[in-house]
Design a protein around this motif. Sequence first.
Motif, PDB file in Angstrom:
ATOM      1  N   LEU A  19       3.904  45.032  46.488  1.00  0.00           N
ATOM      2  CA  LEU A  19       3.572  43.605  46.431  1.00  0.00           C
ATOM      3  C   LEU A  19       4.821  42.739  46.518  1.00  0.00           C
ATOM      4  CD1 LEU A  19       1.393  41.506  46.182  1.00  0.00           C
ATOM      5  CD2 LEU A  19       1.554  41.672  43.713  1.00  0.00           C
ATOM      6  N   PHE A  20       5.811  43.001  45.686  1.00  0.00           N
ATOM      7  CA  PHE A  20       7.025  42.187  45.696  1.00  0.00           C
ATOM      8  C   PHE A  20       7.824  42.382  46.979  1.00  0.00           C
ATOM      9  CE2 PHE A  20       6.887  42.487  40.837  1.00  0.00           C
ATOM     10  CZ  PHE A  20       6.198  41.296  40.750  1.00  0.00           C
ATOM     11  N   ALA A  21       7.814  43.606  47.495  1.00  0.00           N
ATOM     12  CA  ALA A  21       8.629  43.898  48.675  1.00  0.00           C
ATOM     13  C   ALA A  21       7.978  43.436  49.975  1.00  0.00           C
ATOM     14  CB  ALA A  21       8.913  45.403  48.746  1.00  0.00           C
ATOM     15  N   GLN A  22       6.648  43.335  49.991  1.00  0.00           N
ATOM     16  CA  GLN A  22       5.948  43.034  51.236  1.00  0.00           C
ATOM     17  C   GLN A  22       5.119  41.759  51.161  1.00  0.00           C
ATOM     18  OE1 GLN A  22       3.646  46.510  52.369  1.00  0.00           O
ATOM     19  NE2 GLN A  22       5.293  47.908  51.800  1.00  0.00           N
ATOM     20  N   VAL A  23       5.249  40.990  50.094  1.00  0.00           N
ATOM     21  CA  VAL A  23       4.416  39.800  49.949  1.00  0.00           C
ATOM     22  C   VAL A  23       4.585  38.901  51.171  1.00  0.00           C
ATOM     23  CG1 VAL A  23       6.222  38.594  48.636  1.00  0.00           C
ATOM     24  CG2 VAL A  23       3.845  37.855  48.458  1.00  0.00           C
ATOM     25  N   PRO A  24       3.486  38.489  51.784  1.00  0.00           N
ATOM     26  CA  PRO A  24       3.597  37.624  52.969  1.00  0.00           C
ATOM     27  C   PRO A  24       4.071  36.233  52.592  1.00  0.00           C
ATOM     28  CG  PRO A  24       1.301  37.877  52.315  1.00  0.00           C
ATOM     29  CD  PRO A  24       2.095  38.812  51.453  1.00  0.00           C
ATOM     30  N   LEU A  46       5.713  28.398  54.476  1.00  0.00           N
ATOM     31  CA  LEU A  46       6.765  29.091  55.218  1.00  0.00           C
ATOM     32  C   LEU A  46       6.214  30.075  56.245  1.00  0.00           C
ATOM     33  CD1 LEU A  46       9.256  29.828  52.292  1.00  0.00           C
ATOM     34  CD2 LEU A  46       9.406  28.031  54.025  1.00  0.00           C
ATOM     35  N   ARG A  47       4.931  29.960  56.555  1.00  0.00           N
ATOM     36  CA  ARG A  47       4.333  30.917  57.468  1.00  0.00           C
ATOM     37  C   ARG A  47       4.922  30.817  58.870  1.00  0.00           C
ATOM     38  NH1 ARG A  47      -0.985  30.524  55.735  1.00  0.00           N
ATOM     39  NH2 ARG A  47      -0.421  32.027  54.143  1.00  0.00           N
ATOM     40  N   ASP A  48       5.418  29.646  59.235  1.00  0.00           N
ATOM     41  CA  ASP A  48       6.024  29.469  60.551  1.00  0.00           C
ATOM     42  C   ASP A  48       7.520  29.741  60.546  1.00  0.00           C
ATOM     43  OD1 ASP A  48       3.553  28.725  61.595  1.00  0.00           O
ATOM     44  OD2 ASP A  48       3.863  26.601  61.138  1.00  0.00           O
ATOM     45  N   GLN A  49       8.044  30.204  59.421  1.00  0.00           N
ATOM     46  CA  GLN A  49       9.467  30.521  59.308  1.00  0.00           C
ATOM     47  C   GLN A  49       9.632  31.970  58.827  1.00  0.00           C
ATOM     48  OE1 GLN A  49      11.790  28.335  60.203  1.00  0.00           O
ATOM     49  NE2 GLN A  49      10.322  26.674  60.587  1.00  0.00           N
ATOM     50  N   PRO A  50       9.199  32.946  59.633  1.00  0.00           N
ATOM     51  CA  PRO A  50       9.221  34.340  59.172  1.00  0.00           C
ATOM     52  C   PRO A  50      10.619  34.856  58.862  1.00  0.00           C
ATOM     53  CG  PRO A  50       8.769  34.210  61.537  1.00  0.00           C
ATOM     54  CD  PRO A  50       8.673  32.817  61.010  1.00  0.00           C
ATOM     55  N   ALA A  51      11.619  34.424  59.626  1.00  0.00           N
ATOM     56  CA  ALA A  51      12.977  34.907  59.380  1.00  0.00           C
ATOM     57  C   ALA A  51      13.499  34.396  58.038  1.00  0.00           C
ATOM     58  CB  ALA A  51      13.903  34.474  60.514  1.00  0.00           C
ATOM     59  N   VAL A  52      13.235  33.122  57.763  1.00  0.00           N
ATOM     60  CA  VAL A  52      13.675  32.536  56.490  1.00  0.00           C
ATOM     61  C   VAL A  52      13.014  33.253  55.322  1.00  0.00           C
ATOM     62  CG1 VAL A  52      13.662  30.449  55.073  1.00  0.00           C
ATOM     63  CG2 VAL A  52      14.139  30.294  57.523  1.00  0.00           C
ATOM     64  N   TRP A  53      11.694  33.476  55.451  1.00  0.00           N
ATOM     65  CA  TRP A  53      10.976  34.149  54.370  1.00  0.00           C
ATOM     66  C   TRP A  53      11.454  35.579  54.195  1.00  0.00           C
ATOM     67  CZ3 TRP A  53       8.623  33.366  50.113  1.00  0.00           C
ATOM     68  CH2 TRP A  53       7.871  34.384  49.524  1.00  0.00           C
ATOM     69  N   ALA A  54      11.648  36.297  55.293  1.00  0.00           N
ATOM     70  CA  ALA A  54      12.073  37.695  55.203  1.00  0.00           C
ATOM     71  C   ALA A  54      13.428  37.803  54.508  1.00  0.00           C
ATOM     72  CB  ALA A  54      12.149  38.315  56.591  1.00  0.00           C
ATOM     73  N   ALA A  55      14.348  36.880  54.810  1.00  0.00           N
ATOM     74  CA  ALA A  55      15.667  36.905  54.186  1.00  0.00           C
ATOM     75  C   ALA A  55      15.556  36.629  52.688  1.00  0.00           C
ATOM     76  CB  ALA A  55      16.579  35.879  54.858  1.00  0.00           C
TER      77      ALA A  55
END
Length: 498
Positions: A193-198, A203-212
Motif C-alpha cells: 500500500l505505501f509503496a504502490q499507492v496511486p 496529482l494524477r496528471d503528474q506521475p513523475a512528481v508523485w513517483a518521486a
Amino acid sequence: MSDAVSEDFTDPLGPGSMLHELTRQTRWGLVATRAIVLEAAHPQIGAALMTNSTFVAHPWRRLRNTVLSAQRMVDPDKQVRQREAARLNRLHARITGTDGEGRPFNAADSEARAWVVATLFESTVTMCRLSGESLDGPVLDRLYAEFQAFLALMDPYGGKLPPTLREFWRYYASVVEERLENTEAVHVILDRLFAQVPAPPMLRDQPAVWAAGRALAGPAATAIVVASLPESLRARLGLAELPGTRTLMHAAYLSTRLATRLLPEAWTRLDTVMTMLDPAYAPRRGGDAQAGLRALPGLDVLSGLHVLPGLRRGAAKAGALLRLLTPVPGTAASGDSAVRSASRFFSEVLDQTGDGHLDWPDLAAMAREIATRLDLDAQDEDRLFAAFADWWRELQKELDTDGDGRITGHEYAAATAAMAGSALIRIAEVLFDITDTDDDQTIDAREYQALFRTAFDHDPGGGDAGERLTRGEFVRRFLSFMAGRRHSGAYDQMFAQS
C-alpha cells in the motif's frame, strides 16, 4: 488537549469532545494509519479487508469515505450520528465470508468491532505520548469515556470495552499477545500500500512528481508505523526495526503536533488537506438537504413509487436499451480516446478489490460507494444492493464459464455484450430513483452533484451545468459506461479512480 476538560461533558461525542476535535485534525492520519495495521492483524478483520475491502485498489476513496464517516459519528447533531451508525451497521452486516483457513468472519462481529475502537484509542494515546503531549488522569479518563461512547453508538447491543482504563490495558495486551496473527492483510498494507499507492486526484496528471515523492515517503511511512507497533507484535510479524527509525518516528509525531500549534488552524484541518488532495472532496453532514428531504413524513414511501405508469416505464427501458445498442457519435472508432479496452475496464472499474477477478465483493463495493455518497436510508439501500445482487447472478450465469464462482478478465473479455442485460438496466433504474430525490423524474444539477460530487461540465459525457437528465438519458449513460463502451469522468470518479 487538556483544555478540553473544562468543556461541558454532558454529551461525550458532542462539539466539546476531544474526538470531535481530533477527527478534524490532519495528524489524525497518524492514528488511523497505525490503527489499521493493528486491526489487520486481527484474523476476522484481516480476512474482511482482504476479501471485501477496496483499500488496496482505491485507497484515496477509502480514506475519503472513512474521514466522512468518522466526522459524522461525532457530528454535533445526534440524529446524524445515529443515522451514520445505522448505515455502518447495515453495510458491515453484509460483509461476511471465510478466510483462507476456512474460518468464518463477519464485519459486524462485536469482538472485532471492539478491537477496532480499542486500536483507535490506544493509537491516539500513542500519538500524544510520542509527540510529547501529556495526558493526565482526568484527561485520559475522559478520552477513554469518549471512545466507549463511540463503540456504544456503533454497537449498542454488542461488545464493550472494559469498564476501567486499568482493565483496558490488560485487555489490550492480551489481544496483542494471544489474538493477533501474521495476516496477509498486514503485509499488503506495509509492503504494497505505501509503496504502490496511486497518486491522489490532484496529482494524477503528474506521475513523475508523485513517483518521486512516493519513493521517499513510502518507505519512511512504513518505517514510522512499524517502529510505533508493540515490540512483541513486531517480532511475531517478522518486522525488523531499522536503525534510526525511532528518531524518525519521534520527529514525525512531534512535527505534526508543532504544526497544529504553530500554523494557522485552517492549514492543519483534515478537510483542508483532503480538499487539496482531491478537489472533488466535499464534506457533507449526514443531515444535508437530501437527508432532510428523506426525513419528511411519507417521503420514504413515495421514493419507491414512480409517477410514470408502468407502460411508459417499460417503453423507457426499451428505448434506453435501443440507444445503448446504437453507437454513440464520436466513440465508435477503435482509436477514439473515449473507448476503453475490455482489460482496462475490467481492472479499473469492475475489479474493485484489486484481486484480479470479479466476484460479489466487487459489486458490493460499488453499491457501498453509492450508498455512502447518497447517505441512503435502509429501504433505498436494500433496493440498491438487491439490484446489484441480481446483476451478479446474471453475470455468473452468462460469464462464469468454468463455474468457479468468479469471473476472470478473460471470461469477461470473451462475452462483454452480456454486461448490458436486464439486471444492469434495473440497477440504472434504481440509481435514478434514489438520485431523483424530489421525484420529478429528472436529475437536476443539485441531485447530480450529490451523486458524483462534481458538476455536469466535469463529465465528458454530459452537457452544461443547467442540464436536466431524463430517466432514459440517465439510464443510457450508465449502461454505456458499465458496458465499457465509453469513458465518463463522473462515473470514473465514482468507480474507477483511486
